[in-house]
Design an enzyme around this catalytic site. Structure first.
Site, short mmCIF file in Angstrom:
data_model
loop_
_atom_site.label_atom_id
_atom_site.label_comp_id
_atom_site.label_asym_id
_atom_site.label_seq_id
_atom_site.Cartn_x
_atom_site.Cartn_y
_atom_site.Cartn_z
CD GLU A 1 -3.24 -0.54 0.41
OE1 GLU A 1 -3.21 0.59 -0.10
OE2 GLU A 1 -4.21 -1.32 0.33
CG ASP B 1 -5.84 0.88 -5.91
OD1 ASP B 1 -6.88 0.41 -6.40
OD2 ASP B 1 -5.23 0.34 -4.97
#
Length: 288
Positions: free
Chosen positions: A127, A179
């Protein structure tokens, strides 16, 4: 000079501020980080065992898509959120490990690639702190990208991850995710040996396939995307799921224009990627 020095000191202080450890996590059992460049360990409560002893041979990159690092770490580490990642890369370049690489983090959700549906079991999830499309989508700082590259290179060496299996969340879940998005510098990663990349073909006028088309050309296009790894039906219909895959591909490999239309540039870029895959990769994908 004094003003410049003061500004630099403030910036250093800001970069090295203490990490916000989520409530309920401070007393969690810690572990030794797998990566020598991980500066901190904040254990997540959300993980399990990899299915059937599957060893990770993929890296999936995400952005956090939240307004701040505090909220992102809380969501990734607190029990009950059902979400986690192996690593979090902060904007200042610091790397936090939350789940041991040997364990299955819960980062990919419903996703698939090259015939595999349990992406969490076969991947390492990273992340990247970035507010994402819903919160203004800022640029990724150079320091942060350098840290992502260094982290990925280490994982690739340790886990024998081939370059073409470093992917974005939008690649493995095109119907749900954007993303790390079109601002993510995939070309910079590829220049350092991380990820698969070719120079996107120039955008020119010409025939294109788009939503609603039904033809053998659409079927051939779908088959090409499937050979690369995308989960796409080869039904000859340019339907919604097909448009989602084309859009995800453009977001990663042809970010200059993201419109879900399979134009000449998109298809030329896809075929260049297919031609530059290692022979064993093409065989694996084609047989899925």
């Amino acid at each position: 000079m004094a003003s410049s020095s003061s500004s630099s000191g403030n910036a250093d202080s800001k970069r090295q501020r203490a990490l916000p450890v989520p409530k309920g996590v401070a007393d969690a059992k810690t572990f030794t980080p797998d990566s020598s460049i991980a500066s901190d360990v904040i254990p997540s409560a959300n993980f399990g065992d990899r299915a059937n002893g599957r060893q990770p041979d993929m890296i999936v990159l995400h952005y956090t898509g939240m307004p701040d690092v505090e909220g992102a770490l809380a969501r990734l580490c607190t029990a009950g959120t059902e979400v986690s990642a192996h690593y979090v890369v902060l904007e200042d370049g610091r790397i936090v490990q939350c789940v041991p690489e040997a364990k299955r983090a819960w980062h990919a959700g419903a996703s698939s690639w090259a015939g595999e549906d349990d992406i969490n079991s076969c991947s390492i999830g990273i992340e990247i702190i970035n507010r994402g499309h819903d919160w203004g989508y800022p640029e990724f700082p150079l320091r942060q990208i350098a840290a992502v590259i260094a982290l990925c290179r280490g994982i690739m060496l340790r886990r024998n991850v081939p370059a073409h299996r470093v992917l974005g969340h939008s690649d493995v879940a095109p119907a749900r995710k954007k993303d790390p998005g079109e601002k993510f510098p995939w070309h910079s990663l590829a220049n350092s040996g991380v990820g698969h990349w070719v120079q996107p073909a120039p955008i020119v006028r010409g025939d294109a396939l788009q939503l609603g088309a039904i033809s053998d050309s659409v079927s051939n296009m779908q088959a090409a995307f499937r050979r690369y790894g995308y989960n796409i039906p080869t039904n000859g219909k340019f339907d919604g799921p097909t448009m989602e895959v084309v859009t995800a591909f453009q977001r990663h490999f042809r970010p200059e224009r993201i419109d879900g239309i399979a134009d000449r540039s998109t298809m030329a870029t896809l075929h260049a990627l297919l031609e530059s895959l290692p022979p064993d990769a093409a065989t694996v994908v084609a047989s899925s």
